[in-house]
Motif scaffolding. Sequence first.
Motif, PDB file in Angstrom:
ATOM      1  N   HIS A   1       6.749  34.177  10.228  1.00 49.09           N
ATOM      2  CA  HIS A   1       7.021  32.875  10.826  1.00 49.09           C
ATOM      3  C   HIS A   1       7.412  31.845   9.774  1.00 49.09           C
ATOM      4  O   HIS A   1       8.412  31.158   9.910  1.00 49.09           O
ATOM      5  CB  HIS A   1       5.776  32.408  11.591  1.00 49.09           C
ATOM      6  CG  HIS A   1       6.098  31.307  12.534  1.00 49.09           C
ATOM      7  ND1 HIS A   1       6.662  31.543  13.768  1.00 49.09           N
ATOM      8  CD2 HIS A   1       5.965  29.977  12.409  1.00 49.09           C
ATOM      9  CE1 HIS A   1       6.852  30.386  14.367  1.00 49.09           C
ATOM     10  NE2 HIS A   1       6.428  29.414  13.570  1.00 49.09           N
ATOM     11  N   ASN A   2       6.612  31.792   8.706  1.00 54.22           N
ATOM     12  CA  ASN A   2       6.867  30.814   7.651  1.00 54.22           C
ATOM     13  C   ASN A   2       8.208  31.056   6.959  1.00 54.22           C
ATOM     14  O   ASN A   2       8.902  30.111   6.596  1.00 54.22           O
ATOM     15  CB  ASN A   2       5.762  30.861   6.601  1.00 54.22           C
ATOM     16  CG  ASN A   2       4.496  30.219   7.114  1.00 54.22           C
ATOM     17  OD1 ASN A   2       4.526  29.524   8.138  1.00 54.22           O
ATOM     18  ND2 ASN A   2       3.393  30.449   6.432  1.00 54.22           N
TER      19      ASN A   2
ATOM     20  N   ARG B   1      10.804  32.463   8.309  1.00 50.76           N
ATOM     21  CA  ARG B   1      11.938  32.225   9.210  1.00 50.76           C
ATOM     22  C   ARG B   1      12.363  30.755   9.239  1.00 50.76           C
ATOM     23  O   ARG B   1      13.527  30.457   9.424  1.00 50.76           O
ATOM     24  CB  ARG B   1      11.599  32.698  10.634  1.00 50.76           C
ATOM     25  CG  ARG B   1      11.793  34.198  10.834  1.00 50.76           C
ATOM     26  CD  ARG B   1      12.284  34.486  12.242  1.00 50.76           C
ATOM     27  NE  ARG B   1      13.725  34.402  12.324  1.00 50.76           N
ATOM     28  CZ  ARG B   1      14.372  33.982  13.401  1.00 50.76           C
ATOM     29  NH1 ARG B   1      13.723  33.611  14.450  1.00 50.76           N
ATOM     30  NH2 ARG B   1      15.676  33.943  13.406  1.00 50.76           N
ATOM     31  N   GLU B   2      11.375  29.861   9.093  1.00 52.73           N
ATOM     32  CA  GLU B   2      11.688  28.419   9.197  1.00 52.73           C
ATOM     33  C   GLU B   2      12.836  27.995   8.287  1.00 52.73           C
ATOM     34  O   GLU B   2      13.880  27.579   8.791  1.00 52.73           O
ATOM     35  CB  GLU B   2      10.436  27.589   8.881  1.00 52.73           C
ATOM     36  CG  GLU B   2       9.464  27.469  10.012  1.00 52.73           C
ATOM     37  CD  GLU B   2       9.646  26.218  10.881  1.00 52.73           C
ATOM     38  OE1 GLU B   2       8.775  26.020  11.714  1.00 52.73           O
ATOM     39  OE2 GLU B   2      10.646  25.472  10.743  1.00 52.73           O
TER      40      GLU B   2
ATOM     41  N   CYS C   1      16.182  29.849   8.959  1.00 54.22           N
ATOM     42  CA  CYS C   1      16.890  29.359  10.132  1.00 54.22           C
ATOM     43  C   CYS C   1      17.659  28.083   9.813  1.00 54.22           C
ATOM     44  O   CYS C   1      18.767  27.868  10.299  1.00 54.22           O
ATOM     45  CB  CYS C   1      15.916  29.078  11.277  1.00 54.22           C
ATOM     46  SG  CYS C   1      15.293  30.573  12.014  1.00 54.22           S
ATOM     47  N   ARG C   2      17.050  27.250   8.984  1.00 53.57           N
ATOM     48  CA  ARG C   2      17.730  26.003   8.589  1.00 53.57           C
ATOM     49  C   ARG C   2      18.986  26.312   7.781  1.00 53.57           C
ATOM     50  O   ARG C   2      20.037  25.717   8.009  1.00 53.57           O
ATOM     51  CB  ARG C   2      16.772  25.114   7.787  1.00 53.57           C
ATOM     52  CG  ARG C   2      16.079  24.098   8.685  1.00 53.57           C
ATOM     53  CD  ARG C   2      15.156  23.211   7.902  1.00 53.57           C
ATOM     54  NE  ARG C   2      13.850  23.858   7.760  1.00 53.57           N
ATOM     55  CZ  ARG C   2      13.152  23.857   6.644  1.00 53.57           C
ATOM     56  NH1 ARG C   2      13.649  23.284   5.556  1.00 53.57           N
ATOM     57  NH2 ARG C   2      11.988  24.436   6.599  1.00 53.57           N
TER      58      ARG C   2
ATOM     59  N   LEU D   1      20.772  29.041   7.889  1.00 52.08           N
ATOM     60  CA  LEU D   1      21.770  29.588   8.826  1.00 52.08           C
ATOM     61  C   LEU D   1      22.367  28.487   9.700  1.00 52.08           C
ATOM     62  O   LEU D   1      23.575  28.483   9.990  1.00 52.08           O
ATOM     63  CB  LEU D   1      21.135  30.671   9.688  1.00 52.08           C
ATOM     64  CG  LEU D   1      20.742  31.950   8.938  1.00 52.08           C
ATOM     65  CD1 LEU D   1      19.871  32.842   9.821  1.00 52.08           C
ATOM     66  CD2 LEU D   1      21.974  32.706   8.463  1.00 52.08           C
ATOM     67  N   GLY D   2      21.528  27.558  10.103  1.00 55.87           N
ATOM     68  CA  GLY D   2      21.973  26.419  10.914  1.00 55.87           C
ATOM     69  C   GLY D   2      22.957  25.556  10.157  1.00 55.87           C
ATOM     70  O   GLY D   2      23.990  25.137  10.695  1.00 55.87           O
TER      71      GLY D   2
ATOM     72  N   GLU E   1      17.810  22.480  -0.871  1.00 53.77           N
ATOM     73  CA  GLU E   1      16.415  22.163  -0.537  1.00 53.77           C
ATOM     74  C   GLU E   1      15.758  23.308   0.238  1.00 53.77           C
ATOM     75  O   GLU E   1      14.662  23.773  -0.084  1.00 53.77           O
ATOM     76  CB  GLU E   1      16.381  20.869   0.292  1.00 53.77           C
ATOM     77  CG  GLU E   1      14.974  20.296   0.437  1.00 53.77           C
ATOM     78  CD  GLU E   1      14.967  19.153   1.469  1.00 53.77           C
ATOM     79  OE1 GLU E   1      14.033  19.138   2.288  1.00 53.77           O
ATOM     80  OE2 GLU E   1      15.906  18.317   1.450  1.00 53.77           O
ATOM     81  N   SER E   2      16.501  23.786   1.251  1.00 53.88           N
ATOM     82  CA  SER E   2      15.945  24.853   2.100  1.00 53.88           C
ATOM     83  C   SER E   2      15.794  26.161   1.332  1.00 53.88           C
ATOM     84  O   SER E   2      14.821  26.894   1.518  1.00 53.88           O
ATOM     85  CB  SER E   2      16.846  25.087   3.315  1.00 53.88           C
ATOM     86  OG  SER E   2      16.822  23.946   4.137  1.00 53.88           O
TER      87      SER E   2
ATOM     88  N   GLU F   1      12.818  25.937  -0.810  1.00 60.33           N
ATOM     89  CA  GLU F   1      11.627  26.049   0.027  1.00 60.33           C
ATOM     90  C   GLU F   1      11.354  27.518   0.385  1.00 60.33           C
ATOM     91  O   GLU F   1      10.229  28.000   0.303  1.00 60.33           O
ATOM     92  CB  GLU F   1      11.811  25.228   1.306  1.00 60.33           C
ATOM     93  CG  GLU F   1      10.486  24.873   1.963  1.00 60.33           C
ATOM     94  CD  GLU F   1      10.713  24.071   3.236  1.00 60.33           C
ATOM     95  OE1 GLU F   1      10.113  24.459   4.255  1.00 60.33           O
ATOM     96  OE2 GLU F   1      11.482  23.097   3.200  1.00 60.33           O
TER      97      GLU F   1
ATOM     98  N   ILE G   1      20.644  19.322  11.974  1.00 60.97           N
ATOM     99  CA  ILE G   1      21.552  20.422  12.344  1.00 60.97           C
ATOM    100  C   ILE G   1      21.833  20.402  13.856  1.00 60.97           C
ATOM    101  O   ILE G   1      22.988  20.494  14.292  1.00 60.97           O
ATOM    102  CB  ILE G   1      20.954  21.779  11.917  1.00 60.97           C
ATOM    103  CG1 ILE G   1      20.870  21.871  10.388  1.00 60.97           C
ATOM    104  CG2 ILE G   1      21.783  22.953  12.461  1.00 60.97           C
ATOM    105  CD1 ILE G   1      19.896  22.931   9.889  1.00 60.97           C
TER     106      ILE G   1
ATOM    107  N   SER H   1      11.508  28.928  15.812  1.00 56.21           N
ATOM    108  CA  SER H   1      11.842  30.025  14.870  1.00 56.21           C
ATOM    109  C   SER H   1      10.945  31.238  15.141  1.00 56.21           C
ATOM    110  O   SER H   1      11.056  32.271  14.495  1.00 56.21           O
ATOM    111  CB  SER H   1      11.698  29.558  13.424  1.00 56.21           C
ATOM    112  OG  SER H   1      10.414  29.038  13.212  1.00 56.21           O
TER     113      SER H   1
ATOM    114  N   PRO I   1      18.250  30.416  14.375  1.00 56.90           N
ATOM    115  CA  PRO I   1      19.067  29.190  14.320  1.00 56.90           C
ATOM    116  C   PRO I   1      19.969  29.040  15.548  1.00 56.90           C
ATOM    117  O   PRO I   1      20.511  30.038  16.031  1.00 56.90           O
ATOM    118  CB  PRO I   1      19.914  29.417  13.063  1.00 56.90           C
ATOM    119  CG  PRO I   1      20.037  30.903  12.973  1.00 56.90           C
ATOM    120  CD  PRO I   1      18.785  31.481  13.538  1.00 56.90           C
ATOM    121  N   LEU I   2      20.092  27.779  16.010  1.00 53.65           N
ATOM    122  CA  LEU I   2      21.005  27.537  17.136  1.00 53.65           C
ATOM    123  C   LEU I   2      22.442  27.634  16.613  1.00 53.65           C
ATOM    124  O   LEU I   2      22.714  27.300  15.461  1.00 53.65           O
ATOM    125  CB  LEU I   2      20.760  26.140  17.712  1.00 53.65           C
ATOM    126  CG  LEU I   2      19.388  25.911  18.354  1.00 53.65           C
ATOM    127  CD1 LEU I   2      19.350  24.507  18.974  1.00 53.65           C
ATOM    128  CD2 LEU I   2      19.076  26.959  19.416  1.00 53.65           C
TER     129      LEU I   2
END
Lengths: 287, 126
Positions: A221-222, A224-225, A228-229, A231-232, A255-256, A259, B19, B86, B109-110
């Motif tokens: 979970h941690n 993925r956060e 995902c950003r 990828l976004g 930054e991401s 992280e 985003i 997520s 991600p969307l």
Amino acid sequence: MNLAAAKYRIAYEAFSKFSGSLSRVDNLEDLSTVVSKNLKYLFNFKIFRIILLDKDTVTGYTFIKNEIWAHKNQEDILDYEKKLLQDQIPFSYAISSEELPGYINHVPLKNGQLWGWYLPYTNYKVCVSLIADDQTQFSYSDVDILHLLVDTLTSKYRQICLNQEIILKNKRLEEAVGQIALKNKEIEQINSNQQNVIELRTRELRFKNKKILELSRLNAHNLREPLCRILGLLEIADYYDEQGLRNEILPKLCESSLELDAIFKNVVAKSEKEIEYYGKTIGNNDE
Amino acid sequence: MSDSFKIMLVDDQQMANFINKKLIEITQLATDVVDYTLPEKALVELEEHQPDIIFLDLNMPKISGWEFLDSLTQSHNTTKVVIVTSSTSELDKQKAQNYIQVVDFLIKPLTKNTMLSLKSKLRSAS
């Protein structure tokens, strides 16, 4: 009543008294005391000796007026007794004080006479001797009562020895029972400890499994956060010009990414710490 | 679908809101967007904004997405909610079905495509 009958009656009464006293005796010391006290009422003597021999032990007593000598050793057997034990033939001959060992040669003898008998029993060889003199004459007619005395004394001696043996064996048995009880308790303790160890280890393993599961879930979970950003950000990157990309998107990507890296490092460190911790508590065999 | 469509974004990560805002802009999903990184603040100001839809993250400190939904239910608020998380957990997806507000469950991600299919889904529903 003639003299013989009177003498017989006195001897009978003395013997009854002796038997009565003997029945209350339960150790060898009292046995010799009782014999010493009663002997003089049964027949005349100056010195009376009895030697009981079994396979290993020598037990003997010498009775003089008001004196008892106890004998425990092979060396205490006198020469005439050795001969008696060998020949097994009763005898009677003259003896003087000088021929006797030191502890009894103070007894004054006037025409001393030594009598000796060998008496075999089931478990013992018994050698009886008696010294009389002109003052205290031993009569041949007293041989019967002497034999009776020796029978009684020997059986009492045997009874005391057996009792002592039983007491000793009982004591050893009790000790053995005590030892067994102790060992049983130890075994129970070991079993119970074993059970506890198994339960404890099972509990630890269950806990460990749960921990690992939690950890992997949390990690997923941690991780993925920030991923995902990233990828976004890539998804929207097409809609920025070069200036916009440099000012808006790239710093956020950076930054991401940082992280994400930090989280990775943290996950590895945490896993190592957990493995080390459980490795210590559960033992190397489980790892 | 009316001309003015208002979306409220609730995600503790400022960058996630950034985003999603951009994606909404690109796909023209809404004309008006308000974003919050503090769900408790979003709850207070919900009446003021009256959004058509709320994009809600689940994994947040202080107030989680679930608590946010519970709070809506308690105040009988039936604003539509799209969960954006997520988490790939099937359990979460099942749990989301217990709330009447939830109209969709999207996993980050969307993308443009997910936004567009959401757009057509909302359009056909309205």
